[in-house]
Write an enzyme that holds these catalytic residues in place. Structure first.
Site, PDB file in Angstrom:
ATOM      1  N   ASN A 161      -5.394   3.858  11.081  1.00 44.82           N
ATOM      2  CA  ASN A 161      -4.582   2.768  11.611  1.00 44.82           C
ATOM      3  C   ASN A 161      -4.239   2.914  13.086  1.00 44.82           C
ATOM      4  O   ASN A 161      -3.814   1.962  13.710  1.00 44.82           O
ATOM      5  CB  ASN A 161      -3.298   2.619  10.788  1.00 44.82           C
ATOM      6  CG  ASN A 161      -2.646   3.936  10.480  1.00 44.82           C
ATOM      7  OD1 ASN A 161      -3.224   4.811   9.849  1.00 44.82           O
ATOM      8  ND2 ASN A 161      -1.426   4.111  10.953  1.00 44.82           N
ATOM      9  N   ALA A 189       0.810  -1.218   0.000  1.00 48.42           N
ATOM     10  CA  ALA A 189       0.000   0.000   0.000  1.00 48.42           C
ATOM     11  C   ALA A 189       0.845   1.270   0.000  1.00 48.42           C
ATOM     12  O   ALA A 189       0.390   2.319  -0.460  1.00 48.42           O
ATOM     13  CB  ALA A 189      -0.956   0.000   1.182  1.00 48.42           C
ATOM     14  N   THR A 190       2.079   1.207   0.496  1.00 49.20           N
ATOM     15  CA  THR A 190       2.949   2.385   0.421  1.00 49.20           C
ATOM     16  C   THR A 190       3.146   2.762  -1.041  1.00 49.20           C
ATOM     17  O   THR A 190       2.980   3.928  -1.434  1.00 49.20           O
ATOM     18  CB  THR A 190       4.301   2.105   1.100  1.00 49.20           C
ATOM     19  OG1 THR A 190       4.070   1.832   2.485  1.00 49.20           O
ATOM     20  CG2 THR A 190       5.249   3.282   0.957  1.00 49.20           C
ATOM     21  N   CYS A 236       5.416   5.099  17.399  1.00 49.52           N
ATOM     22  CA  CYS A 236       5.029   4.377  16.187  1.00 49.52           C
ATOM     23  C   CYS A 236       5.432   5.052  14.895  1.00 49.52           C
ATOM     24  O   CYS A 236       5.433   4.424  13.864  1.00 49.52           O
ATOM     25  CB  CYS A 236       3.537   4.050  16.193  1.00 49.52           C
ATOM     26  SG  CYS A 236       2.507   5.384  16.732  1.00 49.52           S
ATOM     27  N   THR A 244       8.125  -7.557 -12.872  1.00 50.41           N
ATOM     28  CA  THR A 244       7.602  -8.924 -12.879  1.00 50.41           C
ATOM     29  C   THR A 244       6.654  -9.131 -11.707  1.00 50.41           C
ATOM     30  O   THR A 244       6.974  -8.760 -10.575  1.00 50.41           O
ATOM     31  CB  THR A 244       8.777  -9.922 -12.797  1.00 50.41           C
ATOM     32  OG1 THR A 244       9.602  -9.713 -13.940  1.00 50.41           O
ATOM     33  CG2 THR A 244       8.291 -11.355 -12.760  1.00 50.41           C
TER      34      THR A 244
HETATM   35  C1  LIG Z   1       0.065  -0.514   6.711  1.00 51.03           C
HETATM   36  C2  LIG Z   1      -0.547   0.657   6.036  1.00 51.03           C
HETATM   37  C3  LIG Z   1      -0.032   1.169   4.843  1.00 51.03           C
HETATM   38  C4  LIG Z   1       1.238   0.650   4.216  1.00 51.03           C
HETATM   39  O1  LIG Z   1       1.047  -0.595   3.625  1.00 51.03           O
HETATM   40  P1  LIG Z   1       2.324  -1.488   3.215  1.00 51.03           P
HETATM   41  O2  LIG Z   1       1.726  -2.585   2.382  1.00 51.03           O
HETATM   42  O3  LIG Z   1       2.888  -1.986   4.498  1.00 51.03           O
HETATM   43  O4  LIG Z   1       3.252  -0.639   2.447  1.00 51.03           O
HETATM   44  C5  LIG Z   1      -0.684   2.228   4.253  1.00 51.03           C
HETATM   45  N1  LIG Z   1      -1.783   2.753   4.790  1.00 51.03           N
HETATM   46  C6  LIG Z   1      -2.313   2.294   5.939  1.00 51.03           C
HETATM   47  C7  LIG Z   1      -3.534   2.933   6.505  1.00 51.03           C
HETATM   48  C8  LIG Z   1      -1.707   1.243   6.605  1.00 51.03           C
HETATM   49  O5  LIG Z   1      -2.220   0.818   7.755  1.00 51.03           O
END
Ligand SMILES: *Cc1c(COP(=O)(O)O)cnc(C)c1O
Length: 407
Positions: A156, A76-77, A331, A245
């Site tokens: 989060n 997600a990053t 954190c 890939t």
């Molecule tokens: C963990 C998290 C991310 C990052 O995701 P990764 O797959 O670890 O890079 C982004 N946004 C939120 C809200 C998250 O909790």
């Protein structure tokens, strides 16, 4: 059943892999290891078929109309970076303004900061003291230069669930794209990109019992068709949006994790909510001066973010070493800055430093909850017994009225 240590209660940070996910992934490491982009033989075709299957499953899970709207990433990053920078770069001639909130994940905030250095303007809308973003504040922040709004589905740290549907109505009305970091909410609270008018959505496998290093970005293909500039140059995979890939075993596992949640997510959420409420009740029955951070009802079932006044979160974590939780202090970085999320919700520095985030999930049990509740209550009492401030508070001294000689 005997308790096993350490006890994991940090499911917002990551989740263990579900063994069913692991079993689904296994053949794609060992037997069908082909490159999904290999068009000339069976190995490639098999891998590609597995990826396309996974795409459809993940699309269905988030209410997308086609697997073609799923772009696989490393997590997600990367999805957040691609959505925000990719859209900003593509639509720069249309406008240079972005709206987001102060409580977003760093991947969103730091992508916005980077764009500011390049001349974009960013408005950071604050959440209320309950962690809730007010859709009217988003509306008020829009200008005729706004090209993108980015608001997360659920936070989060405090677990507050945001009114994405209402925000989606506003952005659609104004012809502005809406990006949603759906990582924490997906599978735990309803999420549907069609119903909510979401145009881009970031998701990741490791927060829902899938493997680490595998995520996706939903990119709407019609009404409106969203365009973006790729961040990586290379072979032109993922319809040119993300070269590289594909992580075939990861993608297969990601889809399996989504299938499990489609089947079991609703019942699981109720079970976890029950455990979370039990932990909360036991702690407040034993302790006074416990503050719940975040919205009391609009929050993730597994989230319990509490401030134990007169106790340092870091100190408490040290005292409960065989329980994995996280605190509102450490954190974000190596420094002991209090959480920017709690601070931006208006929590004072003391309470932010006193916060502990319990994140419950699939493999937690009632016995674990009871053990943790008893342990935390015991340690908080012990730490407070050593606190002169707590002593004064008990004697009725109004600590806020005292003028401290030095800080
Ligand atoms: C963990 C998290 C991310 C990052 O995701 P990764 O797959 O670890 O890079 C982004 N946004 C939120 C809200 C998250 O909790």
């Amino acid at each position: 059943m005997a308790l096993k240590f350490p006890i994991y209660m940090d499911y917002h940070a990551t989740t263990p892999l579900d063994v069913r996910v692991f079993e689904a992934m296994k053949p794609y490491f060992l037997e069908t290891f082909g490159n999904a982009a290999s068009r000339t033989h069976q190995f490639g075709w098999t891998a590609e078929a597995a990826v396309e299957d996974a795409r459809e499953t993940i699309a269905r899970f988030i209410g997308a109309s086609s697997g073609k709207e799923i772009v696989f990433t490393s997590g997600a990053t990367e999805s957040d970076n691609l959505a925000i920078k990719g859209v900003a770069e593509y639509y720069a001639s249309k406008g240079n303004h972005i709206v987001t909130t102060t409580i977003e994940h760093k991947a969103v905030l730091d992508s916005c900061k980077r764009l500011q250095k390049q001349g974009f303007e960013v408005t950071y809308v604050s959440a209320g003291p309950d962690g809730l973003v007010n859709p009217d504040d988003i509306r008020a922040a829009l200008t005729d230069k706004t090209i993108l709004v980015s608001v997360m589905l659920a936070n989060n740290e405090v677990g507050t669930i945001q009114p994405i549907q209402e925000i989606g109505k506003i952005t659609r009305e104004r012809g502005v794209l809406l990006h949603c970091d759906a990582v924490q909410g997906l599978g735990k609270t309803p999420f549907d990109v069609q119903a909510m008018n979401v145009d881009l959505a970031s998701i990741t496998a490791h927060k829902l019992y899938g493997p680490k290093g595998c995520g996706a970005l939903y990119v709407r293909r019609s009404k409106p068709r969203v365009r973006l500039v790729a961040e990586l140059d290379g072979g032109g995979h993922e319809r040119g949006m993300r070269s590289g890939t594909l992580n075939v075993p990861g993608i297969v596992g990601f889809a399996k994790a989504c299938s499990i949640l489609m089947e079991e997510g609703a019942a699981e959420a109720e079970r976890i909510r029950g455990l979370r409420d039990r932990l909360h009740q036991r702690l407040t029955a034993e302790l006074d001066e416990v503050v719940l951070n975040g919205h009391p009802t609009l929050r993730l079932p597994g989230n319990l973010n509490l401030s134990f006044s007169f106790v340092e979160g870091e100190g408490l974590m040290m005292a409960i070493k065989d329980v994995a939780v996280s605190s509102g202090s450490a954190c974000t970085s190596a420094s002991l800055e209090p959480s920017y999320v709690l601070r931006s919700m208006g929590l004072d520095e003391e309470l932010a430093h006193s916060s502990i985030r319990f994140g419950l999930g699939r493999f937690n049990t009632e016995e674990e909850v009871d053990y943790v509740a008893a342990l935390v209550a015991e340690k908080v009492k012990k730490l407070r017994d050593m606190s002169p401030l707590y002593e004064m508070h008990k004697e009725g001294v109004d600590l806020k009225s005292i003028e401290w000689a030095a800080h």
